[in-house]
Design an enzyme around this catalytic site. Structure first.
Site, PDB file in Angstrom:
ATOM      1  N   THR A  79      37.832  42.824  44.529  1.00 32.31           N
ATOM      2  CA  THR A  79      36.861  41.793  44.872  1.00 32.31           C
ATOM      3  C   THR A  79      37.541  40.439  45.004  1.00 32.31           C
ATOM      4  O   THR A  79      38.167  39.944  44.071  1.00 32.31           O
ATOM      5  CB  THR A  79      35.768  41.720  43.791  1.00 32.31           C
ATOM      6  OG1 THR A  79      35.165  42.995  43.651  1.00 32.31           O
ATOM      7  CG2 THR A  79      34.726  40.689  44.163  1.00 32.31           C
TER       8      THR A  79
ATOM      9  N   LYS B 272      20.378  42.176  32.965  1.00 34.66           N
ATOM     10  CA  LYS B 272      20.994  42.766  34.153  1.00 34.66           C
ATOM     11  C   LYS B 272      22.462  43.047  33.828  1.00 34.66           C
ATOM     12  O   LYS B 272      23.111  42.309  33.075  1.00 34.66           O
ATOM     13  CB  LYS B 272      20.889  41.833  35.350  1.00 34.66           C
ATOM     14  CG  LYS B 272      21.608  40.502  35.196  1.00 34.66           C
ATOM     15  CD  LYS B 272      21.407  39.613  36.403  1.00 34.66           C
ATOM     16  CE  LYS B 272      22.152  38.294  36.234  1.00 34.66           C
ATOM     17  NZ  LYS B 272      21.908  37.354  37.344  1.00 34.66           N
TER      18      LYS B 272
ATOM     19  N   ASP C  17      43.824  43.530  42.760  1.00 40.03           N
ATOM     20  CA  ASP C  17      42.383  43.471  42.521  1.00 40.03           C
ATOM     21  C   ASP C  17      41.673  43.779  43.842  1.00 40.03           C
ATOM     22  O   ASP C  17      42.283  43.762  44.914  1.00 40.03           O
ATOM     23  CB  ASP C  17      42.017  42.076  42.022  1.00 40.03           C
ATOM     24  CG  ASP C  17      40.522  41.900  41.823  1.00 40.03           C
ATOM     25  OD1 ASP C  17      39.884  42.843  41.327  1.00 40.03           O
ATOM     26  OD2 ASP C  17      40.003  40.834  42.181  1.00 40.03           O
TER      27      ASP C  17
ATOM     28  N   GLY D 226      36.728  46.842  39.237  1.00 37.40           N
ATOM     29  CA  GLY D 226      35.636  47.111  38.315  1.00 37.40           C
ATOM     30  C   GLY D 226      34.475  47.830  38.966  1.00 37.40           C
ATOM     31  O   GLY D 226      33.453  48.072  38.319  1.00 37.40           O
TER      32      GLY D 226
END
Length: 1286
Positions: free
Chosen positions: A375, A555, A373, A673
């Site tokens: 983050t 958002k 990953d 992502g």
């Protein structure tokens, strides 16, 4: 009542035995022990039962100790107290957790744990909310808000006696983050029957803690083993290492060898019985009393009985204590070496490394591919609001860490990038906020042309969230508890820019809005919260504003927001393109972007939607899918406001770690992502992507596909995207194959999540795997958690040993799917850690975990198993040889206690010594010469060739020692002064002594690292055998039998005994020792050469001769004369310094002759120092060809990069030029074991072993399309995907 134990007093014995007999080897030894009780057994039952009982007993006692610890923890938990409402007395009474029942109302006070899964009825807070800490559940320390239903939030203790309600809910399940149920209330408690939907926001889970709330009332919905935390208390997926799987096959091979030996012996014995037995009159018993095993008229019976006898006798081929020894070694490796390694201790968070399983230690040394990953794994996951775009205007100044790193790589001074140095900026900075733009801060936004849009933008930041304020309502002291750092940073940004969110209730949010000099206290009524998840990629809030408008604030990711913008809206048409451009710029700077939007709702439209929303929330089946479908119906016709840009800085040491892992030959796939631009730039900043790589960018956002999607032809767009993925990956594969034929080079693949959806199709995924396996780095953008797990499974199914590493709940699937799961204890809680096999605090700890502990564990376990099989085969073959000398009649040579204790006492410590303390090079060398790690992925120490060598050595040594001992102790020779020849048991004792000395001497001959523990275990093991022989022979005759006084009266006085135990072991071990030493010196492998480099450095560091000594003077003169023409060394007296480690040049290119100047010194004596006065120009000297251990050497081009260490120069001049050359070659090209000489000559650069800073002067190479001549640093782009040349 909760119980996590495996056993109780009744089930312990059968269950524990069942666990032990899941191992085939234990079944075999039990069968042998059973046969030993019969008359056909050549050994007594004690010989077989004793080692079996010892091995099973150790394992069962270990199981009992571990289970008793679980029992005590369960007892403490079940005996905790809680207050339960008693309808008989209309009051609360204290009961134990074990007695809490479903349907009871409990009262939990502040800082207490919840005893079961509760539906929150009311709290001491007037608005019916409470704060919950879930650190015991998922590791997250931030508080979460829980809200009671409006119908029950006013419920007080006095009204409980008359309160009646019914709960309808789902069946007990393991989903921690979902709950589906309804609360049915009516008369007499409520005037009207009402169905109230209940979600996760109103459920308090067992094990969580009540915080910042005096007390709550809740009704038990799940208790005991039906609670969600207990439903999750299951063991993670069982994982086994590659060596363990190979060991199973090896044990089966040993069984096959055992049966072969038994069949050979039985056949020979049957032939001997039928053909020769009638003629051996001296063996023939009396007529009519012929034993079945020796009856020449019944050879089949003789064959069967001989087979069974051999089956028992040759059982020593199977290592009975191997599994126990392996388990002991792995436990120490994990609990001591890994868990207590200070190099993997994170002082800031007080977090050590944690091995959550001991089964995969050696697998850490065999990793082919890391799937990571981004983050929180590569980055710190500490978010700071950095820039934004509002109404088409970009705001914010400053240079990100990614921009600085890329500037250094491009040779640009970061100081010239326009970094804001305004002292006024420091006033506004605070945790989560690193933004400065004088047009917005201090209320100056009211002077902007689009101040209305800016105001709405800041309202979205202040209202659209699920953040909980904590502490005093003071902007300087308040703290925000958020589910993600991003959300907290956005709320902090709103606060600093004048929209201060300071209070929330179950249905309201209070915001102080500063507009110019005016401050307005405004209340927003929250009607609905459409929560964020990885599928929706957005969150929305429907609220009623103070001016009575119905607003939806939303958002989310730009892809989902842009799909839902109002068509034909003038503001959207004006802002879409410019906002997208700003997001690309922010992404290129490594920032995380988020789009903000809103829409005004009509009351009639909202009322219709609310009815469908309530129905969906009340559904007991497929509630989540129905809620998502209803939410989709109102999140449309949005109006774009702008976007935010948040910086997430890289963790310390990430670039250096990735460089070393790449030098170790490990491929790295980053699954993130983020947007493509963000991911690429961060990949460059952390050294995942390099300028000399060819980048293949694969995207599904092609104009043809986008056109079909906008036209509403989803199926046609999907079919076209699928075909394009097939074509793009096929073209990329063809290009890579053609380049490989020309000499090869490093490749990188960048693919987005949409393209990955089609690339994972059954008819395309083989192409994705083929392309990815030819890349040193793969970056997957816009990837969902499900896709992370799918990609991991794809790589693992190829046969690669995969390691998944992440820090959040969205990484759990990837971590569990990989062969090895590593969790990082970061800002997103402990979900990843709780699902992992190993836990670390920072990504850079992955380097010592793999290159040091993984490599050592693989080496130790592989050599330990090989040695174990060697010593057992050696011992078993001596029994087989002697049995063959006796016509395979089943006659034993050794005393039964000798055979029983061979594995569990006499040779128990040498394998443990190998498994715990075996070492070739130290940890510094393991990291510096990272290419040594490839021994694991290539399985060089546990392959067929290595195992064959061990087994062949055992066969040779068994044959030699048997022949020499039997020849020297024949009955025709008298080896003692008494004139008596050796008897059967005396010969067996001599041969057994030779076996013991040989296996210990073999261990000593193969070690390269000795400590006092090694000497005690090796030589002490031999001493233990002699002590046993003396003590056992001193026992009364009833116990010692044939060994009575054997050593004192028979063996010790015989010179032949001492001669045999010296000469025979040497004759056995000497050939293998000579072969090993010749191989080390004539055909040395990389580990041997690095070991010699290490020993040379060690000797120089220990040098403490006076400054004027001859040795030192010669060394200094040699350095000044031959190796450093650019600047001689001068002596500075009266100074002491520490000897530096070897440094590697910043950039390694074959055409580079200048080494960057450096200031350093080398310690020679306490009173003097060597210092360099000018830059260096170093000639390479001898450089070996590519093949490891080559015999011939040549002098190639004169300029080859070299370390700038005085120590290395000195050692290179004074030692074998082969070693000096290999040192340089290993530093220059750590991947030489994977390449050919021709490939090396064509390479333009190579990876360094140590992390290198980027060197100014590198320039970007223009991007070329697929099919163009390949250049170093090109990016091959497909379709209309954006192209990036770095």
């Amino acid at each position: 009542m909760v119980s996590t134990t495996k056993y109780n007093l009744i089930t312990y014995l059968p269950k524990a035995l069942y666990e032990q007999y899941r191992r085939v080897a234990n079944i075999y030894f039990t069968l042998v022990a059973a046969i030993s009780t019969t008359s056909i057994s050549p050994v007594s039952p004690v010989t077989t039962f004793l080692p079996l009982i010892i091995v099973l007993g150790i394992s069962m006692v270990k199981e009992a100790i571990e289970d008793f610890a679980r029992y005590r923890a369960d007892k403490d938990l079940n005996n905790r107290g809680v207050s339960v409402f008693d309808h008989a007395s209309n009051s609360f009474k204290d009961v134990r957790w074990r007695d809490v029942q479903v349907g009871e109302v409990v009262k939990v006070t502040k800082d207490a744990f919840f005893p079961a899964d509760l539906l929150l009825l009311s709290s001491s807070s007037a608005d019916g909310i409470c704060m919950v800490e879930t650190i015991n559940l998922d590791g997250e320390s931030n508080l979460k808000i829980k809200a009671s239903l409006d119908q029950t939030k006013g419920l007080e203790e006095a009204a409980l006696s008359s309160f009646q309600a019914w709960v309808e809910c789902e069946h007990p399940n393991a989903s921690l983050y979902t709950f589906t149920g309804n609360l049915l209330v009516g008369p007499p408690s409520f005037p009207v029957e009402t169905t109230c939907p209940v979600g996760q926001a109103s459920v308090l889970l067992r094990g969580c803690t009540l915080r910042n709330t005096a007390s709550i009332l809740g009704v038990v919905v799940f208790a005991g083993h039906e609670s969600k935390v207990m439903m999750n208390a299951r063991r993670p997926p069982s994982k086994r290492s590659r060596i363990e799987r190979q060991l199973d096959l090896l044990i089966l091979g040993m069984f096959a060898l055992l049966f072969t030996m038994c069949i050979i012996g039985a056949c020979c014995f049957a032939l001997w019985t039928r053909r020769l037995m009638p003629n051996m009159w001296y063996l023939a018993p009396e007529p009519g009393r012929v034993a079945a095993a020796f009856d020449p008229k019944r050879p089949a019976v003789a064959w069967f009985l001989s087979f069974v006898t051999s089956f028992v006798l040759y059982g020593y081929l199977i290592p009975i204590s191997l599994y126990v020894s392996l388990e002991m070694v792995k436990v120490v490796q994990s609990s001591v070496f890994i868990n207590m390694d200070r190099a993997m201790y994170h002082r800031e968070s007080d977090t050590p490394a944690k091995a959550r399983t001991s089964n995969l230690n050696e697998e850490l040394g065999m990793v082919d591919t890391i799937l990571s990953d981004k983050t929180g794994t590569l980055t710190q996951n500490i978010m700071e609001y950095f820039k934004c775009s509002i109404a088409g205007v970009a705001y914010g100044s400053g240079v990100t860490e990614i921009e600085r790193s890329n500037a250094r790589r491009m040779g640009v001074d970061a100081a010239k990038l326009g970094d804001a140095a305004d002292p006024a900026a420091a006033v506004w900075r605070q945790p989560g906020f690193n933004f400065y733009d004088k047009r917005l801060v201090g209320g100056n936004w009211v002077n902007e042309a689009h101040k209305g849009t800016i105001r709405e933008f800041l309202r979205v930041l202040a209202v659209c969230h699920t953040v909980v304020p904590d502490g005093p309502e003071d902007p300087a002291k308040i703290k925000y508890q958020a589910e993600s750092p991003d959300e907290s940073a956005l709320v902090v940004a709103a606060k600093v820019l004048g929209f201060f969110f300071h209070r929330r209730s179950n249905t309201t949010i209070m915001v102080q809005e500063s507009v110019g000099d005016e401050v307005h206290e405004l209340e927003y009524e929250i009607l609905n919260v459409l929560e964020f998840d990885s599928t929706r990629k957005r969150m929305s809030v429907i609220c009623r504003t103070p001016d009575n408008r119905l607003m939806l604030y939303c958002k989310g990711a730009d892809t989902v927001i842009y799909e839902r913008l109002a068509p034909g809206n003038a503001m959207n048409e004006e802002l879409k393109d410019v906002t997208r451009q700003h997001m690309e710029e922010f992404g290129a700077a490594g920032l995380r972007t988020l789009c903000l939007s809103y829409t005004k709702l009509e009351p009639e439209e909202y009322d219709r939607w609310q009815q469908r929303w309530v129905q969906a929330k009340q559904a007991l089946q497929d509630r989540d899918a129905l809620v998502a479908e209803v939410a989709e119906g109102i999140e449309r016709n949005l109006i774009l406001l702008g976007c935010t840009a948040i910086e997430d800085k890289l963790q310390q040491g990430v670039p250096e770690t990735i460089e070393r892992l790449a030098a170790a030959g490990i491929r790295l796939w980053v699954l993130t992502g983020d947007k493509q631009e963000t991911a690429i730039n961060i990949a460059f900043a952390c050294s995942l992507l390099r300028s000399d790589m060819t980048q293949y960018i694969v995207s599904a956002n092609l104009p043809e596909v986008v056109a079909l999607e906008e036209a509403g032809k989803a199926e046609e767009a999907a079919a076209l995207a699928h075909d394009m993925m097939l074509q793009q990956l096929s073209d990329a594969l063809a290009e890579m194959q053609s380049v490989e034929q020309e000499g090869g080079g490093d490749n990188a693949l960048i693919i987005d999540g949409k393209a990955l959806t089609y690339a994972l199709a059954d008819d395309v995924k083989h192409l994705l795997l083929a392309v990815g396996s030819r890349c040193q780095a793969v970056v997957c953008c816009r990837v969902s958690p499900k896709q992370k797990a799918q990609v991991t499974k794809l790589v693992k199914d190829r046969g690669d040993t995969t390691l998944g590493i992440g820090d959040g709940a969205n990484d759990v699937g990837m971590i569990q799917q990989a062969n090895i799961g590593v969790g990082i204890s970061g800002q997103e809680g402990m979900q990843a850690v709780m699902s992992s096999d190993f836990a670390i605090a920072q990504f850079h700890f992955l380097e010592p975990l793999l290159l040091v502990h993984g490599r050592r564990s693989y080496r130790r376990i592989a050599r330990m198993i090989s040695y174990f099989l060697y010593k057992n085969l050696l011992f078993g073959l001596t029994i087989f040889f002697y049995n063959g000398l006796c016509f395979f009649s089943g006659q034993i040579l050794y005393n039964q206690y000798f055979m029983s204790l061979y594995n569990v006492v006499f040779t128990a410590f040498p394998p443990l010594l190998l498994g715990l303390l075996d070492e070739d090079v130290n940890r510094a060398m393991s990291s510096r010469y990272a290419g040594l790690y490839q021994y694991g992925p290539k399985n060089k120490l546990f392959n067929a060739w290595t195992l064959s060598w061990w087994l062949a050595n055992a066969c040779y040594q068994a044959a030699i020692m048997f022949a020499m001992v039997i020849t020297a102790t024949q009955a025709v020779h008298a080896g003692r002064s008494t004139g008596r020849p050796y008897s059967l048991w005396q010969v067996g004792s001599i041969l057994f002594t030779v076996v013991i000395i040989t296996v210990h001497l073999q261990l000593a001959s193969m070690l390269t690292y000795f400590t006092w523990i090694h000497h005690i275990c090796i030589w002490g093991g031999i001493v233990v055998w002699f002590l046993f022989l003396i003590v056992y022979g001193s026992l009364p005759l009833y116990w010692s039998t044939d060994i009575y006084h054997m050593f004192r009266e028979v063996l010790a006085p015989a010179p032949s005994f001492w001669l045999l135990i010296v000469v025979v072991p040497i004759a056995c071990v000497l050939p293998s020792f000579l072969c090993l030493e010749i191989s080390r010196h004539v055909w040395p492998d990389d580990s041997r050469l690095v070991l010699e480099i290490q020993e040379r450095e060690k000797k120089l560091m220990q040098r403490s001769t006076p400054l004027g000594s001859k040795v030192q003077a010669e060394e200094i003169a040699h350095i000044n004369k031959g190796n450093i023409p650019g600047g001689p060394l001068q002596i500075k007296a009266d100074a002491r310094v520490v000897l530096p480690t070897l440094n590697i040049p910043a950039v390694r290119r074959f055409n580079s002759s200048r080494v960057p100047s450096s200031r350093f010194s080398a310690s020679l004596t306490p009173g003097s120092t060597l210092s360099r006065m000018s830059p260096l120009t170093i000639n390479s000297g001898f450089v070996p060809p590519d093949a490891p251990g080559a015999c011939s050497y040549f002098t190639p081009r004169a300029h080859v990069e070299h370390s700038n260490s005085t120590l290395e120069l000195a050692s290179s001049a004074q030692r074998n030029p082969v070693i000096a050359a290999l040192d340089r070659q290993l530093s220059t090209n750590p991947q030489r074991h994977r390449t050919t000489s021709a490939h090396l000559l064509r390479s333009t650069s190579s990876r360094s072993l140590m992390a290198q800073p980027d060197v100014p002067g590198e320039v970007a190479v223009p991007v070329t399309s697929l099919g163009s001549p390949r250049q170093s640093g090109t990016a091959a782009s497909f379709g209309s995907a954006p192209r990036f040349g770095h």
